[in-house]
Design an enzyme around this catalytic site. Structure first.
Site, short mmCIF file in Angstrom:
data_model
loop_
_atom_site.label_atom_id
_atom_site.label_comp_id
_atom_site.label_asym_id
_atom_site.label_seq_id
_atom_site.Cartn_x
_atom_site.Cartn_y
_atom_site.Cartn_z
N LYS A 1 6.21 9.05 1.61
CA LYS A 1 7.40 9.50 0.87
C LYS A 1 8.65 9.32 1.71
CE LYS A 1 5.47 13.37 -0.75
NZ LYS A 1 5.31 14.65 -1.45
N ARG B 1 -7.29 8.42 1.88
CA ARG B 1 -6.15 8.19 1.00
C ARG B 1 -6.13 6.74 0.54
NH1 ARG B 1 -0.70 9.01 2.37
NH2 ARG B 1 -1.28 11.07 3.00
N GLU C 1 4.08 18.41 -2.65
CA GLU C 1 5.32 18.99 -2.13
C GLU C 1 6.46 18.34 -2.92
OE1 GLU C 1 6.10 18.55 2.07
OE2 GLU C 1 8.01 19.61 1.86
P1 ATP Z 1 3.74 12.43 3.00
O1 ATP Z 1 3.77 11.04 2.45
O2 ATP Z 1 5.09 12.97 3.28
O3 ATP Z 1 2.72 12.63 4.07
P2 ATP Z 1 2.03 13.42 0.95
O4 ATP Z 1 1.95 12.09 0.31
O5 ATP Z 1 0.86 14.00 1.64
O6 ATP Z 1 3.28 13.44 1.89
P3 ATP Z 1 2.01 15.67 -0.88
O7 ATP Z 1 3.03 15.99 -1.90
O8 ATP Z 1 1.69 16.71 0.11
O9 ATP Z 1 2.58 14.39 -0.15
O10 ATP Z 1 0.69 15.16 -1.57
C1 ATP Z 1 0.03 15.90 -2.58
C2 ATP Z 1 -1.43 15.54 -2.60
O11 ATP Z 1 -1.60 14.15 -2.81
C3 ATP Z 1 -2.09 15.89 -1.29
O12 ATP Z 1 -3.31 16.55 -1.59
C4 ATP Z 1 -2.33 14.57 -0.64
O13 ATP Z 1 -3.48 14.60 0.15
C5 ATP Z 1 -2.48 13.63 -1.83
N1 ATP Z 1 -2.07 12.27 -1.48
C6 ATP Z 1 -0.91 11.89 -0.92
N2 ATP Z 1 -0.89 10.58 -0.67
C7 ATP Z 1 -2.08 10.08 -1.07
C8 ATP Z 1 -2.70 8.78 -1.06
N3 ATP Z 1 -2.06 7.72 -0.59
N4 ATP Z 1 -3.94 8.67 -1.56
C9 ATP Z 1 -4.58 9.73 -2.05
N5 ATP Z 1 -4.08 10.97 -2.08
C10 ATP Z 1 -2.84 11.16 -1.60
#
Ligand code: ATP
Ligand code: MG
Length: 571
Positions: free
Chosen positions: A285, A275, A50
């Site tokens: 974020k 994650r 996003e």
């Molecule tokens: P927020 O922190 O606001 O929850 P987000 O980190 O999920 O948002 P996105 O832009 O939706 O933000 O993430 C894009 C992709 O990265 C998604 O498929 C998400 O699952 C993956 N992702 C995000 N954070 C992690 C993490 N810490 N480890 C592994 N994958 C991640």
């Protein structure tokens, strides 16, 4: 491509050549699909950020998984912006994300997509669900919906608007799109099951009204799809076979599946993994944005940030980040990875590739009283002992040098093998010197150290002595001045997310700025981003934002001491 000949001489390298990627549960699922033919042997993945912030090291894990699987199974990986919430998204983030994915070493080719490309299709499908009696327009407010949704132990209550007729729903939904109703006054909801044990299935919202222009669609829309409604359908449109996401979406999978089945369209497989959580930092974020907006850091690319932009500016290489992602592996159990492992990875990479230089961070003058005034010698210094092809360079030596303040003590503690009155040390690549005297400045601090040198000890020759210490130095008249920034972890505690007030857990010493560092003259004209090992001081890179002709700024990427080896041994 021609096959590599496998001959006896090469057999020792076959292991490295054919190094198969480590298996994991996602690979097992894909291989099972390939055996059963569920997707005709195709592997199509996507990375769906996003654009509401910069990418961080957690995203790097997801990127390496998504693009890595596509690469290893001969498929493709799409970059798809999940741009469904214009109030939080911007083109700045879109550009930064594309730049970061490329920098990390991945390429989406022609497959740059946006959820907003599918707004019209999603809208048509929503009408299709309404017509099938599977969606309805609700007039409840957000609070009313939250209140009637129930809890984990208590079923939800149906909305009083749940049984509107298909024609009334269609009419209201079309008028929602036409902008007849104010923000928050109506939503479109899927009609699933208000008593489901899975709260995600209790008539989830599909559309909300937001009279906010979108960075791509302008003011064409005033209703925007929710993540769950947009995501699976976007996957389906693109022919994604394996939709890989983090564990918090596991409970959303039944909804992902429900939408696809209700529409009867191509059905990708969602797979969840744990994650990445990294010690001494935050990865949400929302929190990273708070750090930026609260000026706790200098921006998204502050070298203390866990963002890819920050890590890049700090001096991390894409190779070291990919190596880190490989080492942490892919699993379904939540865990926390030590920051020391990430540092270990970059240290290992830079050890092989970064040229060595001499730089004095906290300078103290050293005068060699028996060295002729005005004389300059050019001594040979090795660029990288790990890489003979890096060759050598000439370093000027003269009567007045800079050494680290730390390398002299007027009163030496035990086992201090550096300079102290009466003691000898080797000056790296140069002579053995003996301290004969020192002077104090008006502030009571040591102002100057005086030594004699032994002309017979140039290079490695020790003149028969056992000298334990070797220190680095820079010729004073030849030195170039620089600002050097040293970093510690952004947070003092390993799990800042557990703190009530995460800002209060910030490490007050996370940044130390040293002005007036003295560098050997070969560093006078270096390119932004260039990386070096400053002997005995760590790995450094030229700051790409603040360094400019006439103003050298270096960031310390990481120190030389590896704390990971110790942690690994202890566990
Ligand atoms: P927020 O922190 O606001 O929850 P987000 O980190 O999920 O948002 P996105 O832009 O939706 O933000 O993430 C894009 C992709 O990265 C998604 O498929 C998400 O699952 C993956 N992702 C995000 N954070 C992690 C993490 N810490 N480890 C592994 N994958 C991640
Ligand atoms: Mg997300």
């Amino acid at each position: 491509m021609a096959h590599r000949p496998i001959s006896a001489e090469r057999s020792d390298t076959i292991g490295a050549m054919s190094e198969a990627p480590r298996s994991n549960f996602i690979r097992e699922i894909i291989e099972e699909h390939n055996r059963s033919g569920r997707f005709g042997g195709k592997v199509v993945t996507r990375f769906p950020p996003e654009p509401n912030g910069y990418l961080h090291i957690g995203h790097a894990k997801a990127i390496c998984i998504d693009f890595g699987l596509a690469r290893d199974y001969g498929g493709r990986c799409h970059l798809r912006f999940d741009d469904t919430n214009p109030t939080k998204e911007s083109q700045e983030y879109v550009d930064a994300i594309m730049n970061d994915v490329r920098w990390l070493g991945f390429d989406w080719g022609e497959h740059l997509h946006h959820a907003s490309d599918y707004f019209e299709q999603l809208y048509c499908w929503a009408e299709q669900l309404i017509t099938a009696g599977k969606a309805y327009v609700d007039d409840q407010s957000v609070e009313e919906m939250r209140e009637s949704r129930g809890t984990l132990t208590e079923a939800g209550r149906p909305s009083p608007f749940r049984d509107r007729s298909v024609s009334e729903n269609l009419d209201l939904f079309r008028r929602m799109r036409a902008g007849e109703f104010p923000d928050g006054s109506k939503t479109l909801r899927a009609k699933i099951d208000m008593t489901s044990g899975n709260i995600n299935l209790r008539d989830p919202v599909m559309y909300r009204i937001r009279k906010t222009p979108h960075q791509r669609t302008g003011d064409a829309w005033c209703i925007y799809p929710m993540y769950d409604w947009a995501h699976g359908q976007s996957d389906s449109i693109e022919g994604v076979t394996h939709s890989i996401c983090t564990l918090e979406y596991e409970d959303h999978r039944p909804l992902y599946d429900w939408y696809l089945d209700a529409l009867g369209i191509f059905h990708p497989q969602q797979i969840e993994f744990a994650r990445l959580n990294l010690s001494h930092t935050v990865m949400s974020k929302r929190k990273l944005l708070l750090l930026v907006e609260g000026n706790f850091v200098g921006g998204w690319d502050d070298p203390r940030m866990p963002t890819l932009a920050g890590l890049r500016r700090r001096g991390y290489t894409p190779e070291s980040i990919r190596d880190f992602c490989e080492r942490i592996g892919v699993a379904k159990a939540d865990n926390m990875v030590e920051l020391a492992l990430l540092e270990h990875c970059v240290r290992e990479d830079l050890n092989k590739h970064a040229e060595r230089r001499m730089a004095v961070l906290r300078p103290l003058k050293l005068v060699i009283t028996n060295y002729p005034e005005g004389k300059v010698e050019l001594l040979d210094a090795v660029n990288n002992p790990e890489d003979p092809s890096a060759g050598t360079r000439k370093v000027p030596f003269s009567r007045e040098l800079w050494i680290e303040r730390d390398d002299f003590r007027d009163v030496a503690p035990k086992k201090y093998f550096r300079l102290t009155p009466g003691a000898e040390v080797r000056l790296r690549y140069a002579y053995i010197v003996k301290c004969i005297d020192f002077t104090l400045g008006p502030d009571g601090q040591v102002a100057e150290v005086r030594c004699t040198y032994d002309p017979a000890t140039v290079g490695g020759d020790s003149g028969g002595r056992a000298v334990k210490g070797t220190i680095h130095w820079v010729s004073a008249p030849h030195a170039v001045e620089a600002e050097v920034r040293l970093y510690e972890t952004l947070f003092t505690r390993p799990k800042p997310d557990d703190e009530e007030d995460f800002a209060a857990a910030l490490n007050p010493n996370s940044l130390t700025v040293l002005t007036g560092a003295r560098l050997e003259p070969s560093l006078a004209s270096v390119a932004p981003g260039a990386r070096f090992q400053f002997e005995r001081n760590g790995y450094f890179c030229v700051d790409s934002r603040d360094s400019a002709p006439g103003r050298l700024v270096f960031n310390r990427t990481v120190g030389l001491r590896d704390t990971w080896a110790k942690i690994e041994k202890a566990t």
